[in-house]
Design an enzyme around this catalytic site. Sequence first.
Site, PDB file in Angstrom:
ATOM      1  N   LYS A 171       1.636  -1.225   0.522  1.00 62.51           N
ATOM      2  CA  LYS A 171       0.391  -0.529  -0.183  1.00 62.51           C
ATOM      3  C   LYS A 171       0.862   1.224  -0.332  1.00 62.51           C
ATOM      4  CE  LYS A 171      -4.334   2.273   2.524  1.00 62.51           C
ATOM      5  NZ  LYS A 171      -4.861   2.161   3.883  1.00 62.51           N
ATOM      6  N   ASP A 299      -9.831   5.630  14.592  1.00 62.24           N
ATOM      7  CA  ASP A 299     -10.877   5.838  13.296  1.00 62.24           C
ATOM      8  C   ASP A 299     -11.201   4.715  12.160  1.00 62.24           C
ATOM      9  OD1 ASP A 299     -12.383   7.566  12.502  1.00 62.24           O
ATOM     10  OD2 ASP A 299     -11.111   8.872  10.891  1.00 62.24           O
TER      11      ASP A 299
END
Length: 436
Positions: A171, A299
């Site tokens: 990523k 989050d």
Amino acid sequence: RPRDGISWSLLPLPAARLSGGRWGLWGAGFAAAMAASVGPGTRTKTKKKHFVPQRVKVLRSSDPLLGVLSWGINHQINELSQVPQPVMLLPDDFKANSKIKVNNHLFNRESLPSHFKFKEYCPQVFRNLRERFNIDDQDYQVSLTRSPPTYETEGGGRCFLLSYDRTLVIKEISSEDVADVHSLLSHYHQYIVKCHGSTLLPQFLGMYRLSVDNEESYMVVMRNMFSHRLTVHRKYDLKGSLVSREASDKEKGKELPTLKDIDFLNMNQKVYISEESKKDFMEKLKRDVEFLGQLKIMDYSLLLGIHDVQRAEQEEDEDVKEEEEDGEGEPGGTASVGSYGTSPEGIGSYLNSHKPLGPGDFDPYIDVYAIKSAENSPQKEVYFMGLIDILTQYDAKKKAAHAAKTVKHGAGAEISTVHPEQYAKRFLDFVTNVFA
């Protein structure tokens, strides 16, 4: 200093080491070319005979990042293999890095840019983490370099790649994310040691900086939370919030959309696993969420992938039928990778020495996030569940967003930007209710 018309700021390894036993076809091209370029002592006919001819399509310079990534990982793993593992990690290991700069080389010009830099962050720490996650360094090397990784779709303009054998995710991250990983790494490593690698957190396996054409890219390598062989038919990103937590119409139009909390509730989706599996899962989840709360992290999401066994069997039958009609199917032919085939080497490799896996079967040592549906569930499914996006700390930006959303939605509203303790409680309450 210049040698044979090549200018290196840091000479790489001798050719014999670079061509190490498990480079694979893609990496072998780099090794062979370097063997011909790095000095007169290595140019012997016997040396060249050891290299496997290049049969895999080599990446062209239009995509130099992947060439540099492969070259760099090969180089770093080969370097590390010559260094004994430290008995214990020291504070300096969490600040260390290893870098190489290549200038004006004459080898493999079609695959690599003429100038590039490659940097690995905290090599000994990530090496230790790979070991704790039961990933052998040579398997890691082969999975990332034998064939080029493939691009997957990812929002936000960041690049998201899957290794060719689908066991690893690469990523692209920001420089801020790199700083966040550095600040988290010591705590994360301690936690992985304490829980013996048994966690739903992302498995961070390596972090790199690639510099090509004066542009810097940062990459983190993690274990793929989904299976390298079982197709995921439905996918959810769950945070436990109901404000702005529905997939857009554009997202829903995709072949495999990332659905959210409201979609999960609207579709009456449930996860059917045994009481024992649920108990084990919730113990891990609570422990992981408590760890994230201590670091003021929030989050994060639960990534949920669902493999429908019956649907997969139908798709497999249809594929076989199509192949037979096209005259491609042969009796006793091998299944393709991604259905019921496996990679020849790399992280999924030792499956070859075991009996073939049937529909809905998986190896828990490779698909570590997978859980089978219970015997009495309405349909036979396999669930993949893990925590993602764990780099957001409750800083000034979050506090400002929380204040703004409270003004807009009211103090008691289900908003996503709450304090880490509130976030953890709301998240755990929601996830507890996903089970049937």
